[in-house]
Design a protein around this motif. Structure first.
Motif, PDB file in Angstrom:
ATOM      1  N   LEU A 117       0.954  -6.970  -5.353  1.00  0.00           N
ATOM      2  CA  LEU A 117       0.018  -5.967  -5.860  1.00  0.00           C
ATOM      3  C   LEU A 117       0.304  -4.619  -5.192  1.00  0.00           C
ATOM      4  N   ILE A 118       0.686  -3.650  -6.007  1.00  0.00           N
ATOM      5  CA  ILE A 118       0.964  -2.293  -5.510  1.00  0.00           C
ATOM      6  C   ILE A 118      -0.341  -1.505  -5.589  1.00  0.00           C
ATOM      7  N   VAL A 119      -0.706  -0.843  -4.498  1.00  0.00           N
ATOM      8  CA  VAL A 119      -2.005  -0.162  -4.469  1.00  0.00           C
ATOM      9  C   VAL A 119      -1.858   1.315  -4.120  1.00  0.00           C
ATOM     10  N   ASP A 120      -2.474   2.150  -4.937  1.00  0.00           N
ATOM     11  CA  ASP A 120      -2.542   3.583  -4.625  1.00  0.00           C
ATOM     12  C   ASP A 120      -3.943   4.067  -4.976  1.00  0.00           C
ATOM     13  N   GLU A 121      -4.276   5.277  -4.516  1.00  0.00           N
ATOM     14  CA  GLU A 121      -5.647   5.718  -4.785  1.00  0.00           C
ATOM     15  C   GLU A 121      -5.792   6.277  -6.189  1.00  0.00           C
ATOM     16  N   ILE A 149       4.164  -5.386 -16.626  1.00  0.00           N
ATOM     17  CA  ILE A 149       2.930  -5.094 -15.870  1.00  0.00           C
ATOM     18  C   ILE A 149       1.788  -4.778 -16.832  1.00  0.00           C
ATOM     19  N   VAL A 150       2.066  -3.899 -17.783  1.00  0.00           N
ATOM     20  CA  VAL A 150       1.015  -3.513 -18.736  1.00  0.00           C
ATOM     21  C   VAL A 150       0.812  -4.622 -19.765  1.00  0.00           C
ATOM     22  N   ARG A 151       1.942  -5.168 -20.257  1.00  0.00           N
ATOM     23  CA  ARG A 151       1.868  -6.209 -21.293  1.00  0.00           C
ATOM     24  C   ARG A 151       1.016  -7.405 -20.831  1.00  0.00           C
ATOM     25  N   ALA A 152       1.207  -7.782 -19.579  1.00  0.00           N
ATOM     26  CA  ALA A 152       0.479  -8.956 -19.072  1.00  0.00           C
ATOM     27  C   ALA A 152      -0.896  -8.575 -18.521  1.00  0.00           C
ATOM     28  N   GLY A 153      -1.271  -7.303 -18.682  1.00  0.00           N
ATOM     29  CA  GLY A 153      -2.599  -6.881 -18.212  1.00  0.00           C
ATOM     30  C   GLY A 153      -2.703  -6.890 -16.706  1.00  0.00           C
ATOM     31  N   ARG A 154      -1.635  -6.466 -16.035  1.00  0.00           N
ATOM     32  CA  ARG A 154      -1.678  -6.449 -14.577  1.00  0.00           C
ATOM     33  C   ARG A 154      -1.702  -5.015 -14.038  1.00  0.00           C
ATOM     34  N   TYR A 155      -2.203  -4.104 -14.847  1.00  0.00           N
ATOM     35  CA  TYR A 155      -2.467  -2.734 -14.387  1.00  0.00           C
ATOM     36  C   TYR A 155      -3.983  -2.586 -14.354  1.00  0.00           C
ATOM     37  N   TRP A 156      -4.523  -2.388 -13.169  1.00  0.00           N
ATOM     38  CA  TRP A 156      -5.977  -2.308 -13.039  1.00  0.00           C
ATOM     39  C   TRP A 156      -6.394  -0.982 -12.422  1.00  0.00           C
ATOM     40  N   ALA A 157      -7.286  -0.277 -13.102  1.00  0.00           N
ATOM     41  CA  ALA A 157      -7.863   0.953 -12.538  1.00  0.00           C
ATOM     42  C   ALA A 157      -9.356   0.690 -12.382  1.00  0.00           C
ATOM     43  N   ILE A 198      -0.498  -3.662 -10.447  1.00  0.00           N
ATOM     44  CA  ILE A 198      -0.851  -2.339  -9.899  1.00  0.00           C
ATOM     45  C   ILE A 198      -2.363  -2.202  -9.861  1.00  0.00           C
ATOM     46  N   PHE A 199      -2.857  -1.698  -8.729  1.00  0.00           N
ATOM     47  CA  PHE A 199      -4.286  -1.388  -8.631  1.00  0.00           C
ATOM     48  C   PHE A 199      -4.451   0.044  -8.149  1.00  0.00           C
ATOM     49  N   VAL A 200      -5.256   0.805  -8.863  1.00  0.00           N
ATOM     50  CA  VAL A 200      -5.604   2.163  -8.404  1.00  0.00           C
ATOM     51  C   VAL A 200      -7.120   2.336  -8.485  1.00  0.00           C
ATOM     52  N   LEU A 201      -7.634   3.220  -7.657  1.00  0.00           N
ATOM     53  CA  LEU A 201      -9.069   3.521  -7.756  1.00  0.00           C
ATOM     54  C   LEU A 201      -9.344   4.297  -9.036  1.00  0.00           C
ATOM     55  N   HIS A 202      -8.508   5.322  -9.271  1.00  0.00           N
ATOM     56  CA  HIS A 202      -8.715   6.172 -10.450  1.00  0.00           C
ATOM     57  C   HIS A 202      -7.449   6.310 -11.271  1.00  0.00           C
ATOM     58  N   ASN A 203      -7.603   6.178 -12.568  1.00  0.00           N
ATOM     59  CA  ASN A 203      -6.526   6.536 -13.486  1.00  0.00           C
ATOM     60  C   ASN A 203      -6.997   7.757 -14.255  1.00  0.00           C
ATOM     61  N   LYS A 204      -6.213   8.845 -14.159  1.00  0.00           N
ATOM     62  CA  LYS A 204      -6.611  10.045 -14.904  1.00  0.00           C
ATOM     63  C   LYS A 204      -6.151   9.913 -16.340  1.00  0.00           C
ATOM     64  N   LYS A 205      -7.104  10.121 -17.242  1.00  0.00           N
ATOM     65  CA  LYS A 205      -6.795  10.002 -18.673  1.00  0.00           C
ATOM     66  C   LYS A 205      -6.048  11.250 -19.105  1.00  0.00           C
ATOM     67  N   LYS A 206      -4.765  11.154 -19.192  1.00  0.00           N
ATOM     68  CA  LYS A 206      -3.924  12.290 -19.566  1.00  0.00           C
ATOM     69  C   LYS A 206      -2.561  11.758 -19.979  1.00  0.00           C
ATOM     70  N   ALA A 243       0.845  -1.195   0.000  1.00  0.00           N
ATOM     71  CA  ALA A 243       0.000   0.000   0.000  1.00  0.00           C
ATOM     72  C   ALA A 243       0.877   1.240   0.000  1.00  0.00           C
ATOM     73  N   ILE A 244       0.670   2.094  -0.979  1.00  0.00           N
ATOM     74  CA  ILE A 244       1.411   3.364  -0.985  1.00  0.00           C
ATOM     75  C   ILE A 244       0.618   4.355  -0.127  1.00  0.00           C
ATOM     76  N   GLY A 245       1.277   4.836   0.932  1.00  0.00           N
ATOM     77  CA  GLY A 245       0.598   5.727   1.872  1.00  0.00           C
ATOM     78  C   GLY A 245       0.567   7.155   1.398  1.00  0.00           C
ATOM     79  N   GLY A 246      -0.435   7.911   1.898  1.00  0.00           N
ATOM     80  CA  GLY A 246      -1.553   7.448   2.674  1.00  0.00           C
ATOM     81  C   GLY A 246      -2.764   7.019   1.855  1.00  0.00           C
ATOM     82  N   GLY A 247      -2.843   7.398   0.554  1.00  0.00           N
ATOM     83  CA  GLY A 247      -4.057   7.112  -0.210  1.00  0.00           C
ATOM     84  C   GLY A 247      -4.296   5.645  -0.501  1.00  0.00           C
ATOM     85  N   GLY A 248      -3.237   4.827  -0.450  1.00  0.00           N
ATOM     86  CA  GLY A 248      -3.409   3.412  -0.781  1.00  0.00           C
ATOM     87  C   GLY A 248      -3.826   2.564   0.413  1.00  0.00           C
TER      88      GLY A 248
END
Ligand code: 5GP
Length: 219
Positions: free
Chosen positions: A115-119, A180-188, A161-169, A38-43
């Motif tokens: 699994l790395i988690v941030d908000e 991580i991305v190639r194997a589809g292990r980035y989840w928003a 990687i898991f995040v609540l929100h990914n900002k489209k930018k 968990a990446i603190g504090g948002g994760g």
């Protein structure tokens, strides 16, 4: 009309978003995390909720370890000491807390699904730094494994990687571990516009905050 362009997210919405995302992406079944970082504090709060939904029946609770990372812009109040200067020169991120690899707690990374988690993934600077530093630690532990188990194949360590929100930018940084991305292990749980998101754990008046969150449509 209000000029408030922020997105307010309630605790219930965080809970629902995580529940839905875990089911949609089958994170428990496909990735089967052994360790949550968990990446603190948002994760912190998302990590704990995630664990509820990816817990496999009859299995032990998934261990949650915390790390602290801050963009140097957020910590300039702690004076321009050398760590801050270094962060500014390098990745603009500073470690305020990290994993423990020695007694009394020895975190083993090798062979784990981590699994790395941030908000929120905003510019991707924080996540990219976290992956880079974890990969360094994994490489160190792999060297130790080879020394201690000569001739034995080093078990694969996979990061997700898991995040609540990914900002489209356009992101400032790319993830250093392409698998991580190639194997589809980035989840928003949700993709959002580039607007400021206010999470419930930041609210001073939680009733007012929850009221403002009612306009959201949760996926
Ligand atoms: P990044 O490194 O991706 O630019 O940003 C990561 C950190 O910035 C997040 O972990 C979070 O602490 C902070 N951040 C970025 N955008 C937002 C936002 O919209 N709302 C909140 N509450 N924090 C944000």
């Amino acid at each position: 009309m209000s000029n408030d362009t922020k997105i307010y997210i309630s605790y219930n919405q965080v809970h629902e978003m995580i529940k839905n995302a875990v089911a949609r992406y089958r994170i428990g079944q496909e990735f089967q995390p052994d360790l949550i970082i968990a990446i603190g504090g948002g994760g912190f709060i998302p990590s704990r909720i995630l664990r509820t939904f990816i817990k496999r029946q009859g299995n032990k609770n998934i261990l949650i370890q915390a790390i602290g990372l801050s963009l140097y812009e957020d910590i300039h109040d702690i004076s321009d000491n050398s760590a801050v200067a270094l962060a500014k020169a390098a990745n603009q991120v500073i470690k305020t807390q990290w994993l423990s690899f020695g007694p009394p707690v020895a975190t083993t990374l090798v062979g784990k699904n981590i699994l790395i988690v941030d908000e929120v993934d905003d510019t991707r600077t924080t996540l990219s730094y976290a992956v880079q530093e974890l990969r360094k630690d994994i490489a160190e532990q792999e060297k130790k494994f080879i020394k201690e188990h000569p001739g034995k194949k080093v078990p694969e360590t996979r990061l997700g990687i898991f995040v609540l929100h990914n900002k489209k930018k356009e992101k400032k940084m790319q993830l250093p571990d392409e698998s991580i991305v190639r194997a589809g292990r980035y989840w928003a749980a949700a993709e959002t516009e580039d607007r400021w998101i206010v999470y419930p754990w930041e609210a001073i008046d939680i009733e007012e905050h929850t009221q403002k969150s009612m306009a959201n449509k949760i996926v």
